[in-house]
Design a protein around this motif. Structure first.
Motif, PDB file in Angstrom:
ATOM      1  N   VAL A 395      22.509 -17.925 -40.352  1.00  0.00           N
ATOM      2  CA  VAL A 395      21.515 -17.029 -39.764  1.00  0.00           C
ATOM      3  C   VAL A 395      22.178 -16.036 -38.816  1.00  0.00           C
ATOM      4  O   VAL A 395      21.832 -14.843 -38.796  1.00  0.00           O
ATOM      5  N   ILE A 396      23.125 -16.509 -38.022  1.00  0.00           N
ATOM      6  CA  ILE A 396      23.855 -15.624 -37.100  1.00  0.00           C
ATOM      7  C   ILE A 396      24.607 -14.554 -37.883  1.00  0.00           C
ATOM      8  O   ILE A 396      24.581 -13.366 -37.541  1.00  0.00           O
ATOM      9  N   ALA A 397      25.278 -14.974 -38.971  1.00  0.00           N
ATOM     10  CA  ALA A 397      26.046 -14.018 -39.780  1.00  0.00           C
ATOM     11  C   ALA A 397      25.139 -12.977 -40.413  1.00  0.00           C
ATOM     12  O   ALA A 397      25.464 -11.782 -40.448  1.00  0.00           O
ATOM     13  N   GLN A 398      23.979 -13.406 -40.903  1.00  0.00           N
ATOM     14  CA  GLN A 398      23.068 -12.460 -41.528  1.00  0.00           C
ATOM     15  C   GLN A 398      22.447 -11.515 -40.503  1.00  0.00           C
ATOM     16  O   GLN A 398      22.268 -10.324 -40.770  1.00  0.00           O
ATOM     17  N   THR A 399      22.137 -12.040 -39.324  1.00  0.00           N
ATOM     18  CA  THR A 399      21.493 -11.218 -38.297  1.00  0.00           C
ATOM     19  C   THR A 399      22.434 -10.136 -37.770  1.00  0.00           C
ATOM     20  O   THR A 399      22.033  -8.978 -37.590  1.00  0.00           O
ATOM     21  N   PHE A 400      23.696 -10.506 -37.527  1.00  0.00           N
ATOM     22  CA  PHE A 400      24.647  -9.566 -36.930  1.00  0.00           C
ATOM     23  C   PHE A 400      25.562  -8.912 -37.954  1.00  0.00           C
ATOM     24  O   PHE A 400      26.504  -8.207 -37.586  1.00  0.00           O
ATOM     25  N   ARG A 401      25.309  -9.148 -39.234  1.00  0.00           N
ATOM     26  CA  ARG A 401      26.059  -8.503 -40.316  1.00  0.00           C
ATOM     27  C   ARG A 401      27.558  -8.767 -40.195  1.00  0.00           C
ATOM     28  O   ARG A 401      28.386  -7.848 -40.250  1.00  0.00           O
ATOM     29  N   VAL A 402      27.917 -10.038 -40.008  1.00  0.00           N
ATOM     30  CA  VAL A 402      29.328 -10.415 -39.919  1.00  0.00           C
ATOM     31  C   VAL A 402      29.589 -11.509 -40.949  1.00  0.00           C
ATOM     32  O   VAL A 402      28.672 -12.070 -41.546  1.00  0.00           O
ATOM     33  N   SER A 403      30.868 -11.826 -41.137  1.00  0.00           N
ATOM     34  CA  SER A 403      31.253 -12.834 -42.119  1.00  0.00           C
ATOM     35  C   SER A 403      30.885 -14.224 -41.628  1.00  0.00           C
ATOM     36  O   SER A 403      31.178 -14.599 -40.486  1.00  0.00           O
ATOM     37  N   VAL A 404      30.260 -15.005 -42.509  1.00  0.00           N
ATOM     38  CA  VAL A 404      29.916 -16.374 -42.140  1.00  0.00           C
ATOM     39  C   VAL A 404      31.177 -17.215 -41.954  1.00  0.00           C
ATOM     40  O   VAL A 404      31.223 -18.113 -41.099  1.00  0.00           O
ATOM     41  N   ASN A 405      32.233 -16.905 -42.716  1.00  0.00           N
ATOM     42  CA  ASN A 405      33.498 -17.618 -42.535  1.00  0.00           C
ATOM     43  C   ASN A 405      34.122 -17.287 -41.189  1.00  0.00           C
ATOM     44  O   ASN A 405      34.689 -18.163 -40.516  1.00  0.00           O
ATOM     45  N   GLY A 406      34.016 -16.018 -40.792  1.00  0.00           N
ATOM     46  CA  GLY A 406      34.540 -15.635 -39.477  1.00  0.00           C
ATOM     47  C   GLY A 406      33.803 -16.341 -38.350  1.00  0.00           C
ATOM     48  O   GLY A 406      34.423 -16.841 -37.389  1.00  0.00           O
ATOM     49  N   ILE A 407      32.466 -16.397 -38.452  1.00  0.00           N
ATOM     50  CA  ILE A 407      31.669 -17.118 -37.449  1.00  0.00           C
ATOM     51  C   ILE A 407      32.070 -18.587 -37.394  1.00  0.00           C
ATOM     52  O   ILE A 407      32.201 -19.186 -36.319  1.00  0.00           O
ATOM     53  N   THR A 408      32.299 -19.182 -38.555  1.00  0.00           N
ATOM     54  CA  THR A 408      32.666 -20.594 -38.612  1.00  0.00           C
ATOM     55  C   THR A 408      33.994 -20.853 -37.911  1.00  0.00           C
ATOM     56  O   THR A 408      34.135 -21.815 -37.145  1.00  0.00           O
ATOM     57  N   TRP A 409      34.987 -19.970 -38.132  1.00  0.00           N
ATOM     58  CA  TRP A 409      36.294 -20.167 -37.486  1.00  0.00           C
ATOM     59  C   TRP A 409      36.205 -19.932 -35.975  1.00  0.00           C
ATOM     60  O   TRP A 409      36.861 -20.638 -35.193  1.00  0.00           O
ATOM     61  N   VAL A 410      35.405 -18.985 -35.563  1.00  0.00           N
ATOM     62  CA  VAL A 410      35.215 -18.762 -34.127  1.00  0.00           C
ATOM     63  C   VAL A 410      34.584 -19.990 -33.472  1.00  0.00           C
ATOM     64  O   VAL A 410      35.004 -20.437 -32.395  1.00  0.00           O
ATOM     65  N   LEU A 411      33.592 -20.561 -34.131  1.00  0.00           N
ATOM     66  CA  LEU A 411      32.924 -21.740 -33.569  1.00  0.00           C
ATOM     67  C   LEU A 411      33.827 -22.966 -33.605  1.00  0.00           C
ATOM     68  O   LEU A 411      33.741 -23.829 -32.722  1.00  0.00           O
ATOM     69  N   ARG A 412      34.713 -23.068 -34.609  1.00  0.00           N
ATOM     70  CA  ARG A 412      35.676 -24.167 -34.626  1.00  0.00           C
ATOM     71  C   ARG A 412      36.601 -24.093 -33.414  1.00  0.00           C
ATOM     72  O   ARG A 412      36.884 -25.115 -32.773  1.00  0.00           O
ATOM     73  N   ALA A 413      37.062 -22.891 -33.106  1.00  0.00           N
ATOM     74  CA  ALA A 413      37.905 -22.740 -31.922  1.00  0.00           C
ATOM     75  C   ALA A 413      37.117 -22.995 -30.645  1.00  0.00           C
ATOM     76  O   ALA A 413      37.605 -23.644 -29.710  1.00  0.00           O
ATOM     77  N   ALA A 414      35.865 -22.506 -30.614  1.00  0.00           N
ATOM     78  CA  ALA A 414      35.040 -22.688 -29.416  1.00  0.00           C
ATOM     79  C   ALA A 414      34.724 -24.157 -29.184  1.00  0.00           C
ATOM     80  O   ALA A 414      34.562 -24.588 -28.037  1.00  0.00           O
ATOM     81  N   LEU A 415      34.647 -24.956 -30.263  1.00  0.00           N
ATOM     82  CA  LEU A 415      34.340 -26.378 -30.109  1.00  0.00           C
ATOM     83  C   LEU A 415      35.424 -27.099 -29.311  1.00  0.00           C
ATOM     84  O   LEU A 415      35.159 -28.106 -28.652  1.00  0.00           O
ATOM     85  N   ILE A 416      36.642 -26.574 -29.345  1.00  0.00           N
ATOM     86  CA  ILE A 416      37.746 -27.162 -28.575  1.00  0.00           C
ATOM     87  C   ILE A 416      37.900 -26.488 -27.222  1.00  0.00           C
ATOM     88  O   ILE A 416      38.070 -27.151 -26.187  1.00  0.00           O
ATOM     89  N   VAL A 417      37.786 -25.164 -27.203  1.00  0.00           N
ATOM     90  CA  VAL A 417      38.071 -24.414 -25.976  1.00  0.00           C
ATOM     91  C   VAL A 417      36.896 -24.462 -25.000  1.00  0.00           C
ATOM     92  O   VAL A 417      37.095 -24.654 -23.788  1.00  0.00           O
ATOM     93  N   ALA A 418      35.673 -24.303 -25.487  1.00  0.00           N
ATOM     94  CA  ALA A 418      34.511 -24.195 -24.598  1.00  0.00           C
ATOM     95  C   ALA A 418      34.321 -25.424 -23.708  1.00  0.00           C
ATOM     96  O   ALA A 418      34.100 -25.280 -22.494  1.00  0.00           O
ATOM     97  N   PRO A 419      34.398 -26.673 -24.222  1.00  0.00           N
ATOM     98  CA  PRO A 419      34.241 -27.817 -23.323  1.00  0.00           C
ATOM     99  C   PRO A 419      35.314 -27.896 -22.242  1.00  0.00           C
ATOM    100  O   PRO A 419      35.018 -28.251 -21.093  1.00  0.00           O
ATOM    101  N   VAL A 420      36.566 -27.558 -22.599  1.00  0.00           N
ATOM    102  CA  VAL A 420      37.642 -27.596 -21.607  1.00  0.00           C
ATOM    103  C   VAL A 420      37.398 -26.560 -20.518  1.00  0.00           C
ATOM    104  O   VAL A 420      37.518 -26.851 -19.315  1.00  0.00           O
ATOM    105  N   LEU A 421      37.044 -25.337 -20.911  1.00  0.00           N
ATOM    106  CA  LEU A 421      36.749 -24.301 -19.926  1.00  0.00           C
ATOM    107  C   LEU A 421      35.545 -24.681 -19.064  1.00  0.00           C
ATOM    108  O   LEU A 421      35.548 -24.465 -17.844  1.00  0.00           O
ATOM    109  N   ALA A 422      34.512 -25.236 -19.694  1.00  0.00           N
ATOM    110  CA  ALA A 422      33.327 -25.634 -18.934  1.00  0.00           C
ATOM    111  C   ALA A 422      33.678 -26.687 -17.896  1.00  0.00           C
ATOM    112  O   ALA A 422      33.204 -26.631 -16.748  1.00  0.00           O
ATOM    113  N   PHE A 423      34.520 -27.656 -18.265  1.00  0.00           N
ATOM    114  CA  PHE A 423      34.924 -28.688 -17.309  1.00  0.00           C
ATOM    115  C   PHE A 423      35.707 -28.095 -16.143  1.00  0.00           C
ATOM    116  O   PHE A 423      35.418 -28.379 -14.971  1.00  0.00           O
ATOM    117  N   LEU A 424      36.702 -27.255 -16.455  1.00  0.00           N
ATOM    118  CA  LEU A 424      37.555 -26.696 -15.403  1.00  0.00           C
ATOM    119  C   LEU A 424      36.766 -25.783 -14.471  1.00  0.00           C
ATOM    120  O   LEU A 424      36.893 -25.867 -13.239  1.00  0.00           O
TER     121      LEU A 424
END
Length: 497
Positions: A395-424
């Motif tokens: 839905v995000i990819a369709q709404t913002f006209r971006v690649s669904v694969n690109g969104i998936t890779w961004v979220l894969r990285a965010a799944l590791i980086v975002a919790p660490v940043l949130a904790f710090l």
């Protein structure tokens, strides 16, 4: 009026003599917290009550059968379409039973609010440390209640047998198949044969209306009994200590507030049901195994599982003739298991590490006072948020006209980086706020007086935080105003504690 008052007094005395309701007035004077955050548990309780009432009504009209019928009801676009009896009865409730659609939508909205209220209530307990001794068992009960509510919500969501819920059941079947060795047998038993089978709705129905509601009601009952026995936690304040419970009495203040909240919950849920459409199954149509609903999204409380399934790469291995579908097993079985295992164990682990297991804790922590715990909570929230976003990557990819694969890779990285940043970041903010508070305590409280210095400048007057003037409130080292004892009801700690 006098006669009515006397009759009410006689009736109360008669009840008091026959039932252990007041225990000499102690129950009526039991202190309850006043802060709004303590009402989240009641919000869940009254949402559950709405679920029970509307669920009983819906049970009278719903047919939990998968036999095929031809629709001949009021909704013209689906007339003549073959569908299951379950979906046919759902349409009949929505269009042919008076008030049926209102009750259906009230039930659905109440389910969403119920799970949300439990989640927020547990977040309040976590961030304030209200899970510590002697309330560890209540934390375990509350977490089990949350897990049971997720299962109950999914079972009810699947019963209409529409295209959206059928897609969810297809995913559930894939999760069953991912179980090593026994997966095929589990799926075969659940669906009553090869997918889609003929028994899944008839087996989910008693689970949804009997077993899981009984478990929920039992857990809520035990939870409330423990709350009454252990008394509530409270914020620091005048007259608040580890040896008492201060708040408003059960009758009439708390009972009046609680009754008003219950009516508000009932009214808001019915208003939402009448004004905000939810789960329009007639737009999805009956379930067919060869079709998938466009932009299919589950209810938010299981959205994190959907997101986890979408983020894990397609890993599969074969061992001794058995296929291990890691892309399903890890996100849908291992990840939730580890997540809830950590949540169950956390109160015991934290208290062992901090040494607080030796003493009872009845005062709530401010989140800033526990930077590590608050940071872990923020990291967990960020982790959940990324998974929830991943559940709608298409839905995000369709709404913002971006690649669904690109969104998936961004979220894969965010799944590791975002919790660490949130904790710090959260830990740093908590420490910074605590340091600023210490500085304020050392500097003192502004008096509002302006003094001229010897050099001709001006300086604001300060007094020590612990100073005390007759007739003026005193501040403790935590910044709480103390001094004159509170006149609100105070419940002393029982002698056995």
């Amino acid at each position: 009026m006098k006669g009515g008052a006397r009759r009410a007094e006689r009736a109360a005395a008669a009840l008091d003599a026959r039932l252990p309701l007041t225990e000499g007035g102690a129950l009526m004077r039991k202190a309850f917290p006043e802060h709004w955050s303590f009402l989240l548990g009641e919000l869940a309780l009254y949402s559950l009550l709405v679920l029970i009432l509307t669920g009983v009504w819906l049970t009278l009209f719903f047919q939990p059968e998968m036999r095929e019928v031809v629709y001949a009801g009021s909704y013209v676009p689906l007339r003549g379409v073959r569908m299951s009896a379950a979906f046919d009865s759902t349409l009949r409730i929505s269009f042919d039973v008076r008030g049926g659609l209102l009750m259906r939508q009230t039930h659905h909205w109440a389910a969403l609010v119920f799970v949300a209220a439990i989640g927020l209530h547990m977040l309040r307990i976590f961030f304030t440390g209200a899970f510590r001794r002697p309330r560890e068992l209540n934390w375990v009960i509350g977490l089990t209640l949350f897990v049971a509510s997720l299962a109950e919500g999914f079972a009810g969501y699947s019963l209409p047998d529409d295209l959206l819920s059928g897609t969810g059941l297809r995913i559930a079947q894939g999760i069953m198949l991912s179980l090593p060795v026994v997966g095929t047998y589990v799926a075969f038993f659940a669906f009553g044969g090869q997918y889609p089978g003929h028994d899944i709705i008839t087996r989910l129905y008693p689970l949804h209306i009997l077993l899981l509601p009984g478990l929920l009601i039992g857990l809520v009952t035990v939870h409330l009994i423990l709350v009454f026995h252990l008394k509530h936690t409270q914020w620091r304040g005048p007259g608040h200590s580890n040896r008492n419970a201060v708040g408003k009495p059960m009758f009439p203040q708390f009972s009046g507030t609680s009754a008003g909240l219950s009516l508000t919950v009932f009214g808001v849920l019915v208003l939402l049901a009448g004004l905000a459409q939810v789960n329009p199954v007639w737009n999805y149509g009956p379930y067919r195994p060869d079709q998938v609903s466009t932009a299919s999204q589950p209810d938010w409380y299981v959205g994190f599982l959907e997101g986890a399934l979408r983020l894990v790469p397609p890993w599969e291995t074969n061992v001794a003739g058995h296929t291990f579908m890691w892309n399903v097993l890890l996100p849908a079985v291992v990840l939730p298991g580890l997540l809830f295992a950590v949540l169950y164990a956390y109160p015991f682990v934290e208290q062992r590490l901090t040494g607080e297991w030796q003493h009872e804790q009845h005062l709530c922590d401010r989140p800033r006072e526990r930077p590590v715990r608050t940071g872990l909570g923020a990291a967990g929230t960020a982790f959940y948020g990324v998974l929830l976003l991943a559940g709608g990557n298409d839905v995000i990819a369709q709404t913002f006209r971006v690649s669904v694969n690109g969104i998936t890779w961004v979220l894969r990285a965010a799944l590791i980086v975002a919790p660490v940043l949130a904790f710090l970041v959260t830990r740093w903010l908590c420490r910074a706020l605590t340091a600023a508070e210490r500085e304020r305590l050392d500097e003192g409280v502004p008096t509002g007086e302006i003094r001229q210095t010897v050099s001709g400048g001006y300086d604001g007057g300060h007094e020590p935080v612990t100073s005390f003037r007759p007739g003026a409130p005193r501040r403790s080292l935590t910044g709480a105003r103390t001094g004159t004892p509170s006149r609100r009801p105070r419940e002393p700690e029982s002698p056995d504690r």
